[in-house]
Structure formats: structure tokens, C-alpha cells
Scaffold this motif. Structure first.
Motif, short mmCIF file in Angstrom:
data_model
loop_
_atom_site.label_atom_id
_atom_site.label_comp_id
_atom_site.label_asym_id
_atom_site.label_seq_id
_atom_site.Cartn_x
_atom_site.Cartn_y
_atom_site.Cartn_z
N ALA A 11 81.94 -1.18 8.08
CA ALA A 11 80.72 -0.69 8.71
C ALA A 11 79.57 -1.62 8.34
CB ALA A 11 80.41 0.75 8.27
N PHE A 12 78.43 -1.40 9.01
CA PHE A 12 77.25 -2.23 8.76
C PHE A 12 76.22 -1.41 8.00
CE2 PHE A 12 73.05 -3.88 9.88
CZ PHE A 12 73.22 -5.22 9.59
N ASN A 13 75.69 -1.98 6.93
CA ASN A 13 74.69 -1.30 6.11
C ASN A 13 73.30 -1.70 6.59
OD1 ASN A 13 73.33 0.06 4.09
ND2 ASN A 13 73.60 -1.56 2.58
N LEU A 14 72.60 -0.76 7.24
CA LEU A 14 71.27 -1.08 7.76
C LEU A 14 70.15 -0.66 6.82
CD1 LEU A 14 69.99 1.82 8.85
CD2 LEU A 14 71.47 1.39 10.78
N SER A 15 70.52 -0.13 5.65
CA SER A 15 69.50 0.32 4.71
C SER A 15 68.93 -0.85 3.91
CB SER A 15 70.10 1.35 3.75
OG SER A 15 69.16 1.72 2.75
N LEU A 16 67.62 -0.86 3.78
CA LEU A 16 66.95 -1.82 2.90
C LEU A 16 65.85 -1.06 2.16
CD1 LEU A 16 66.44 -4.58 1.72
CD2 LEU A 16 65.03 -5.14 3.70
N PRO A 17 66.18 -0.47 1.01
CA PRO A 17 65.17 0.28 0.27
C PRO A 17 64.01 -0.62 -0.11
CG PRO A 17 67.38 0.73 -0.57
CD PRO A 17 67.50 -0.42 0.37
N GLY A 18 62.79 -0.15 0.16
CA GLY A 18 61.62 -0.97 -0.15
C GLY A 18 61.50 -1.30 -1.61
N ILE A 19 61.99 -0.41 -2.48
CA ILE A 19 61.89 -0.65 -3.92
C ILE A 19 62.76 -1.83 -4.34
CG2 ILE A 19 63.77 0.87 -4.65
CD1 ILE A 19 60.27 0.55 -6.23
N LYS A 20 63.82 -2.07 -3.59
CA LYS A 20 64.68 -3.23 -3.86
C LYS A 20 63.97 -4.52 -3.43
CE LYS A 20 69.13 -5.27 -2.56
NZ LYS A 20 70.37 -5.09 -1.75
N ALA A 21 63.25 -4.44 -2.32
CA ALA A 21 62.60 -5.64 -1.80
C ALA A 21 61.37 -6.04 -2.62
CB ALA A 21 62.19 -5.40 -0.34
N ILE A 22 60.61 -5.05 -3.08
CA ILE A 22 59.32 -5.33 -3.72
C ILE A 22 59.39 -5.28 -5.24
CG2 ILE A 22 58.37 -3.00 -3.84
CD1 ILE A 22 56.59 -6.15 -2.49
N GLY A 23 60.50 -4.74 -5.79
CA GLY A 23 60.69 -4.72 -7.24
C GLY A 23 60.21 -3.44 -7.91
N PHE A 24 60.77 -3.17 -9.09
CA PHE A 24 60.37 -1.98 -9.86
C PHE A 24 60.63 -2.22 -11.34
CE2 PHE A 24 64.80 -1.49 -8.81
CZ PHE A 24 65.38 -0.93 -9.94
N GLY A 25 60.03 -1.37 -12.18
CA GLY A 25 60.18 -1.52 -13.62
C GLY A 25 59.31 -2.61 -14.20
N LYS A 26 59.56 -2.93 -15.49
CA LYS A 26 58.80 -3.97 -16.18
C LYS A 26 59.76 -4.93 -16.88
CE LYS A 26 54.82 -0.97 -17.16
NZ LYS A 26 53.95 -0.40 -18.20
N ASP A 27 59.26 -6.15 -17.12
CA ASP A 27 60.08 -7.12 -17.86
C ASP A 27 59.93 -6.90 -19.36
OD1 ASP A 27 57.63 -8.17 -18.57
OD2 ASP A 27 57.78 -9.88 -17.20
N GLU A 28 60.53 -7.78 -20.14
CA GLU A 28 60.51 -7.63 -21.60
C GLU A 28 59.10 -7.73 -22.18
OE1 GLU A 28 63.17 -10.56 -23.04
OE2 GLU A 28 64.98 -9.54 -22.31
N ASP A 29 58.21 -8.42 -21.45
CA ASP A 29 56.84 -8.56 -21.93
C ASP A 29 55.94 -7.43 -21.45
OD1 ASP A 29 57.52 -10.94 -23.17
OD2 ASP A 29 57.12 -12.13 -21.36
N GLY A 30 56.53 -6.47 -20.76
CA GLY A 30 55.74 -5.33 -20.27
C GLY A 30 54.98 -5.62 -19.00
N VAL A 31 55.31 -6.72 -18.33
CA VAL A 31 54.65 -7.07 -17.08
C VAL A 31 55.44 -6.44 -15.93
CG1 VAL A 31 53.89 -8.95 -15.58
CG2 VAL A 31 53.81 -9.23 -18.07
#
Length: 336
Positions: free
Chosen positions: A203-223
Motif C-alpha cells: 500500500a501507499f503511505n500518504l501520511s506525513l505528520p507535521g511533527i516529523k517534518a518540523i522536529g520535536f524535543g530538545k538536543d543534549e544542550d537543551g536547544v
């Protein structure tokens, strides 16, 4: 053997009815351009034609779905390109200029910060774009806008703060949102595995969650790993009473890194678009092939059909002429 008038008339009427039926059938074949018009005429061809029609309409459904998916994905790509262009603009126009000593007055930094905040809102609007009342970047929840930017600069995705720390319940929720799939059948043999889950290759996956595209969480430096949140932090740094060039440089470096991530998502969409184009070509070729097969099973040779019709018309006219001789004066007509 004695042939009575009644017997002669009865035979004539039966033969005339047969001739009329043949004429009607040949006329119907010419008008409909079909070799049969009922299952009784050709059961085998009718059964085969039924199978071909099912395949044809199924292929038509797949083509219609594919065109809809293409339009939806074009909308996703356009929105991501808008966000990517905004990120590039911020990186190019508000990086070197903000760090330039001649531009480090409070008023100048304030104008830069205001512009960045407007870009920040524009990115949210782009990621909340819709296609036919469905939010393109909302994952499986397409009925509600996925992103919301509050007045204090907090960005949420489906009600969850995108800056959630690793190990928290909110972070796990965001991670699960980023992995959501929305499969559609495009004629690739949709199938399920032992867990009753869709096999991705079928099948074809047409989902593109915006959170995947724009990013979430913080890096090790808290950024923040989110480009929209990071844009707000750039604006906060510019608006600070004491401008910290080093902190701004660090945030801008991370911002440019996130720009590369957006480009990767756009490239991935481009690959999926190429796949859809190839699939569309295959479905259109299948449609032509099925039409040819249906024509070979149901269609009639028009030259032969017209010849048969003309012959049956001639036979019918001849039968009418024979009827005039049968209905000639009888013995009764000579009785006084």
C-alpha cells in the motif's frame, strides 16, 4: 400427403417469426456494437466480460484514488517548500546582519525580532494547511489543526508541547505521532500480516505528520529541535536587553541544521511523487489493456454485423413477398 391451408399458414407464420427475430437480433448487434446482449446468448463470454468489468472498475477506483493522493501530496510539498523558504530567509537575512556590529542597536534587533515572529506565524499557517477539509500534516487526525502557537511562544502539536523532554510521556506521545501511517490501496495488492497490520509494501503511505517534518524535543544542550520554536528563541535573543552574540550564533547554527532536515523531507516527498507518477502510468496502461480485452470479448465486427443485418433484411423482405402468394385466392373465394 395433403397440405391444408391452415398448415401452410402456420408454417409460414413460424418461419416469418424466426426471420423477424433474426432481423431484430442483427439490428441490435449493429446498434449496440456488442456481440451479445444477454447472458443466454453467450454464457462463457458473459462470464469473462463480467470479470473484465470488475477489474476495469477496480482500476478506475485506483486511478481516482491516486489522483487524489497526488493532489494531497502536492499540497504537502508546497507547504513544506514555503516553510523551507522561510527558514532559508531567516538564515540568510537575519544571521550575518544581526551579528554585524553596525546593526546591533536595540531598535534594529527589535525590527529583526518582529520579522522573525511573523515568519514564525507563517510557518504555523503553512503546516496547518488543508486539502478538502483535511489538515495535511495532522497525521491520522485530519479533522483538527495540528499546530497551535500560543502568545507566550509555546508550540503544541495535537495538544502536546513540541519541546517535551526525552523520557517524558509527552515525548513518547510525540514520537508515536511522528510514526503514524495512513495507508491507501493503489492497486498494489493490499494485504495484512499476521498481526492484522497493513504490509507497507502492499500500500501507499500518504501520511506525513507535521511533527516529523518540523522536529520535536530538545538536543543534549537543551536547544529545541523544532524550527518554529527555534525561530521564537532567535527573536527572544534579539529582543533581550543585553544581546548575547554567542547564544544567537549557537541558535542560528542549530536553525540551519534543521533547514537541512526540511530539505530531506521535501526530497522524500519528491521520491514518493515519482513513485505515484510511475504507478499512474501503470494504471493507465492497465486501463487501455482492459478496454481492449473487453472490446475483443463484447465487441462486434461491424462489417460482419452490417452484412448480417442487410442479409436478414433481404430475407425478411423476401418472406413478405412469399406471404402474398400464400394469401392468394382460395377455393372459398370461388364459392357463390
Amino acid at each position: 400427403m395433403r397440405i391444408t391451408t391452415n398448415a401452410l399458414l402456420r408454417n409460414y407464420k413460424n418461419n416469418l417469426a424466426t426471420t423477424i427475430n433474426s432481423l431484430n437480433n442483427s439490428r441490435t448487434h449493429v446498434m449496440t456494437q456488442r456481440s451479445f446482449n444477454s447472458v443466454a446468448e453467450d454464457p462463457f463470454s458473459a462470464a469473462r466480460a463480467s470479470q473484465l468489468h470488475r477489474k476495469y472498475y477496480s482500476n478506475q477506483d485506483n486511478l481516482s484514488m491516486l489522483k487524489d493522493v497526488q493532489s494531497r501530496q502536492d499540497g504537502q510539498e508546497d507547504a513544506l517548500r514555503q516553510v523551507s523558504d522561510i527558514v532559508k530567509t531567516i538564515s540568510k537575512e537575519y544571521n550575518v546582519q544581526a551579528m554585524n556590529g553596525t546593526n546591533q542597536t536595540k531598535e534594529t534587533r527589535q525590527s529583526y525580532a518582529s520579522a522573525i515572529r511573523q515568519f514564525q506565524k507563517s510557518m504555523v499557517l503553512s503546516l496547518n494547511s488543508t486539502y478538502e477539509d483535511t489538515f495535511l500534516f495532522a497525521g491520522t487526525d485530519g479533522s483538527n489543526p495540528p499546530f497551535k502557537l500560543t502568545d507566550n511562544g509555546t508550540l503544541t502539536y495535537r495538544g502536546v508541547d513540541v519541546d517535551a523532554a526525552k523520557g517524558t510521556a509527552d515525548y513518547s506521545t510525540l514520537y508515536s505521532y511522528s510514526k503514524e501511517n495512513l495507508y491507501v490501496d493503489l492497486g498494489m495488492g493490499l494485504s495484512l500480516d499476521d498481526s492484522n497490520q497493513v504490509v507497507p509494501s502492499s500500500a501507499f503511505n500518504l501520511s506525513l505528520p507535521g511533527i516529523k517534518a518540523i522536529g520535536f524535543g530538545k538536543d543534549e544542550d537543551g536547544v529545541s529541535n523544532n524550527a518554529i520554536v527555534l525561530a521564537g528563541q532567535l527573536a527572544d535573543t534579539l529582543e533581550a536587553e543585553e544581546f548575547d552574540p554567542e547564544a544567537y550564533r549557537k541558535l542560528m547554527g542549530k536553525f540551519e541544521t534543521l533547514s537541512d532536515g526540511l530539505l530531506n523531507q521535501i526530497t522524500e516527498l519528491g521520491v514518493k511523487s515519482s513513485f505515484l507518477t510511475t504507478t499512474k502510468d501503470r494504471l493507465e496502461n492497465t486501463e487501455i489493456s482492459l478496454q481492449e480485452q473487453m472490446e475483443s470479448v463484447e465487441g462486434v465486427d461491424m462489417a460482419e454485423a452490417i452484412t448480417n443485418y442487410m442479409w436478414n433484411q433481404y430475407a425478411y423482405n423476401a418472406a413478405l413477398k412469399v406471404g402474398t402468394s400464400i394469401l392468394s385466392p382460395s377455393f372459398i373465394d370461388f364459392m357463390k
